[in-house]
Design a protein around this motif. Structure first.
Motif, PDB file in Angstrom:
ATOM      1  N   ILE A  56      -6.345   5.553  -6.440  1.00 24.96           N
ATOM      2  CA  ILE A  56      -6.150   6.451  -7.580  1.00 24.96           C
ATOM      3  C   ILE A  56      -4.819   7.180  -7.454  1.00 24.96           C
ATOM      4  O   ILE A  56      -4.127   7.421  -8.453  1.00 24.96           O
ATOM      5  CB  ILE A  56      -7.315   7.451  -7.684  1.00 24.96           C
ATOM      6  CG1 ILE A  56      -8.588   6.706  -8.093  1.00 24.96           C
ATOM      7  CG2 ILE A  56      -7.002   8.566  -8.681  1.00 24.96           C
ATOM      8  CD1 ILE A  56      -9.808   7.589  -8.186  1.00 24.96           C
ATOM      9  N   GLY A  57      -4.436   7.530  -6.235  1.00 26.21           N
ATOM     10  CA  GLY A  57      -3.149   8.191  -6.020  1.00 26.21           C
ATOM     11  C   GLY A  57      -1.988   7.340  -6.499  1.00 26.21           C
ATOM     12  O   GLY A  57      -1.053   7.838  -7.141  1.00 26.21           O
ATOM     13  N   PHE A  58      -2.041   6.040  -6.207  1.00 20.09           N
ATOM     14  CA  PHE A  58      -0.996   5.134  -6.681  1.00 20.09           C
ATOM     15  C   PHE A  58      -0.993   5.048  -8.209  1.00 20.09           C
ATOM     16  O   PHE A  58       0.061   5.088  -8.850  1.00 20.09           O
ATOM     17  CB  PHE A  58      -1.199   3.738  -6.097  1.00 20.09           C
ATOM     18  CG  PHE A  58      -0.465   3.509  -4.809  1.00 20.09           C
ATOM     19  CD1 PHE A  58       0.842   3.953  -4.639  1.00 20.09           C
ATOM     20  CD2 PHE A  58      -1.059   2.814  -3.760  1.00 20.09           C
ATOM     21  CE1 PHE A  58       1.533   3.731  -3.453  1.00 20.09           C
ATOM     22  CE2 PHE A  58      -0.383   2.585  -2.564  1.00 20.09           C
ATOM     23  CZ  PHE A  58       0.912   3.048  -2.418  1.00 20.09           C
ATOM     24  N   VAL A  59      -2.176   4.918  -8.783  1.00 22.00           N
ATOM     25  CA  VAL A  59      -2.270   4.812 -10.242  1.00 22.00           C
ATOM     26  C   VAL A  59      -1.699   6.058 -10.911  1.00 22.00           C
ATOM     27  O   VAL A  59      -0.914   5.980 -11.871  1.00 22.00           O
ATOM     28  CB  VAL A  59      -3.734   4.596 -10.676  1.00 22.00           C
ATOM     29  CG1 VAL A  59      -3.863   4.701 -12.198  1.00 22.00           C
ATOM     30  CG2 VAL A  59      -4.242   3.240 -10.196  1.00 22.00           C
ATOM     31  N   LEU A  60      -2.069   7.227 -10.401  1.00 22.98           N
ATOM     32  CA  LEU A  60      -1.602   8.469 -11.001  1.00 22.98           C
ATOM     33  C   LEU A  60      -0.103   8.670 -10.772  1.00 22.98           C
ATOM     34  O   LEU A  60       0.575   9.265 -11.609  1.00 22.98           O
ATOM     35  CB  LEU A  60      -2.398   9.652 -10.445  1.00 22.98           C
ATOM     36  CG  LEU A  60      -3.875   9.674 -10.840  1.00 22.98           C
ATOM     37  CD1 LEU A  60      -4.591  10.867 -10.206  1.00 22.98           C
ATOM     38  CD2 LEU A  60      -4.040   9.710 -12.350  1.00 22.98           C
ATOM     39  N   TRP A 138      -9.476  -4.805  -2.868  1.00 27.71           N
ATOM     40  CA  TRP A 138      -8.801  -3.510  -2.749  1.00 27.71           C
ATOM     41  C   TRP A 138      -7.310  -3.707  -2.536  1.00 27.71           C
ATOM     42  O   TRP A 138      -6.489  -2.979  -3.103  1.00 27.71           O
ATOM     43  CB  TRP A 138      -9.394  -2.705  -1.595  1.00 27.71           C
ATOM     44  CG  TRP A 138     -10.680  -2.023  -1.931  1.00 27.71           C
ATOM     45  CD1 TRP A 138     -11.938  -2.416  -1.586  1.00 27.71           C
ATOM     46  CD2 TRP A 138     -10.840  -0.823  -2.697  1.00 27.71           C
ATOM     47  NE1 TRP A 138     -12.864  -1.541  -2.091  1.00 27.71           N
ATOM     48  CE2 TRP A 138     -12.231  -0.556  -2.763  1.00 27.71           C
ATOM     49  CE3 TRP A 138      -9.955   0.046  -3.310  1.00 27.71           C
ATOM     50  CZ2 TRP A 138     -12.737   0.549  -3.437  1.00 27.71           C
ATOM     51  CZ3 TRP A 138     -10.459   1.156  -3.981  1.00 27.71           C
ATOM     52  CH2 TRP A 138     -11.833   1.403  -4.041  1.00 27.71           C
ATOM     53  N   TYR A 139      -6.960  -4.699  -1.730  1.00 25.16           N
ATOM     54  CA  TYR A 139      -5.542  -4.946  -1.471  1.00 25.16           C
ATOM     55  C   TYR A 139      -4.828  -5.380  -2.749  1.00 25.16           C
ATOM     56  O   TYR A 139      -3.715  -4.921  -3.038  1.00 25.16           O
ATOM     57  CB  TYR A 139      -5.371  -6.006  -0.385  1.00 25.16           C
ATOM     58  CG  TYR A 139      -3.910  -6.243  -0.028  1.00 25.16           C
ATOM     59  CD1 TYR A 139      -3.274  -5.438   0.903  1.00 25.16           C
ATOM     60  CD2 TYR A 139      -3.178  -7.253  -0.661  1.00 25.16           C
ATOM     61  CE1 TYR A 139      -1.931  -5.632   1.216  1.00 25.16           C
ATOM     62  CE2 TYR A 139      -1.841  -7.451  -0.357  1.00 25.16           C
ATOM     63  CZ  TYR A 139      -1.225  -6.637   0.583  1.00 25.16           C
ATOM     64  OH  TYR A 139       0.104  -6.824   0.877  1.00 25.16           O
ATOM     65  N   LEU A 140      -5.458  -6.268  -3.513  1.00 26.70           N
ATOM     66  CA  LEU A 140      -4.842  -6.724  -4.757  1.00 26.70           C
ATOM     67  C   LEU A 140      -4.678  -5.578  -5.744  1.00 26.70           C
ATOM     68  O   LEU A 140      -3.643  -5.468  -6.421  1.00 26.70           O
ATOM     69  CB  LEU A 140      -5.687  -7.841  -5.374  1.00 26.70           C
ATOM     70  CG  LEU A 140      -5.734  -9.160  -4.583  1.00 26.70           C
ATOM     71  CD1 LEU A 140      -6.683 -10.143  -5.262  1.00 26.70           C
ATOM     72  CD2 LEU A 140      -4.345  -9.756  -4.450  1.00 26.70           C
ATOM     73  N   ALA A 141      -5.688  -4.718  -5.845  1.00 29.49           N
ATOM     74  CA  ALA A 141      -5.588  -3.554  -6.729  1.00 29.49           C
ATOM     75  C   ALA A 141      -4.483  -2.616  -6.257  1.00 29.49           C
ATOM     76  O   ALA A 141      -3.721  -2.058  -7.065  1.00 29.49           O
ATOM     77  CB  ALA A 141      -6.925  -2.824  -6.788  1.00 29.49           C
ATOM     78  N   THR A 142      -4.400  -2.440  -4.937  1.00 34.21           N
ATOM     79  CA  THR A 142      -3.345  -1.592  -4.373  1.00 34.21           C
ATOM     80  C   THR A 142      -1.966  -2.196  -4.632  1.00 34.21           C
ATOM     81  O   THR A 142      -0.999  -1.478  -4.923  1.00 34.21           O
ATOM     82  CB  THR A 142      -3.552  -1.416  -2.854  1.00 34.21           C
ATOM     83  OG1 THR A 142      -4.827  -0.817  -2.619  1.00 34.21           O
ATOM     84  CG2 THR A 142      -2.464  -0.539  -2.249  1.00 34.21           C
ATOM     85  N   ALA A 143      -1.880  -3.522  -4.552  1.00 32.07           N
ATOM     86  CA  ALA A 143      -0.599  -4.192  -4.795  1.00 32.07           C
ATOM     87  C   ALA A 143      -0.128  -3.953  -6.226  1.00 32.07           C
ATOM     88  O   ALA A 143       1.044  -3.647  -6.461  1.00 32.07           O
ATOM     89  CB  ALA A 143      -0.735  -5.687  -4.518  1.00 32.07           C
TER      90      ALA A 143
END
Length: 238
Positions: A56-60, A138-143
């Motif tokens: 969520i931190g990355f998205v925001l 999770w890794y793909l979403a983080t990427a």
């Protein structure tokens, strides 16, 4: 028979500036500050696991950059090219991958030196790294969020708006001032020197190419390495 003459209303052309200036910088940074405060307040009161908090931190982070950039663009200019959203050669993008690796190495060294001097060894990226280590999905979403969306948002506001606007005062002011602001918004912690190194390299690339895309690639590569290397090392140590 008399011909009726009707006045013709001719719309005067809108005189828009050729590039961002102080109005765009102030509006964009102010919008970023408001969004930053809102995000910090949300994360402080939200009950999240480290993995979810990192994602969520990355998205925001991406939302903050894109939102602030939108405010700056819509203020007066309303065109994307003056903010560095211009096509660039494939060679420049390929070179940016190499610069991204260089940025990661230099930023890591700078961070370690600052930690040794200041004695501050906190890992404020634990959530981001936990998200990257949470499994394949999770890794793909983080990427997507951290290696693509966040670099786009942050580069657009800090290089596309701020560094471009400061360019009228010369290379030194544009590069160092924009990199300093970029570093400070990451907080007084071991990530500050990392952000400064990335900011300097990307501001130089912007001046060289006139485009934000090489900087976005550098930023993405740096983030990818910063999140992936700890995961690889942890797997290797098992």
């Amino acid at each position: 028979m008399h011909e009726t003459l009707r006045p013709v209303l001719v719309e005067a052309p809108v005189d828009r500036p050729s590039g961002p200036g102080w109005p765009e910088s102030v509006a964009g940074v102010a919008a970023y500050g408001v969004l930053y405060a809102a995000v910090a307040l949300f994360l402080r009161h939200a009950v999240l696991s480290d993995t979810m908090a990192g994602l969520i931190g990355f998205v925001l982070s991406a939302v903050m950059g894109l939102g602030a950039f939108a405010v700056a663009v819509l203020l007066r200019i309303r065109r994307l090219a003056p903010f560095g959203l211009r096509r660039v050669s494939g060679r420049s993008l390929l070179a940016a991958v190499g610069f991204g690796v260089v940025a990661y190495v230099l930023a890591t060294i700078a961070s370690l030196l600052c930690q040794a001097v200041a004695g501050d060894h906190q890992n404020i990226q634990v959530g981001y790294q936990a998200a990257a280590a949470g499994g394949l999905l999770w890794y793909l979403a983080t990427a997507v969020a951290g290696f693509v969306a966040t670099p786009i948002g942050e580069e657009l506001i800090f290089r596309g708006v701020l560094a471009n606007a400061l360019g009228r005062y010369g290379a030194w002011v544009s590069v160092l001032a924009s990199a300093t602001v970029f570093a400070l918004v990451h907080g007084l912690n071991p990530v500050l020197p990392v952000a400064f190194v990335v900011g300097v390299i990307n501001a130089l690339l912007l001046r060289r190419t006139g485009s934000v895309w090489p900087g976005i690639v550098v930023h993405g590569v740096n983030n990818a390495l910063a999140m992936s290397v700890p995961v690889v090392l942890a797997l290797a140590s098992r």
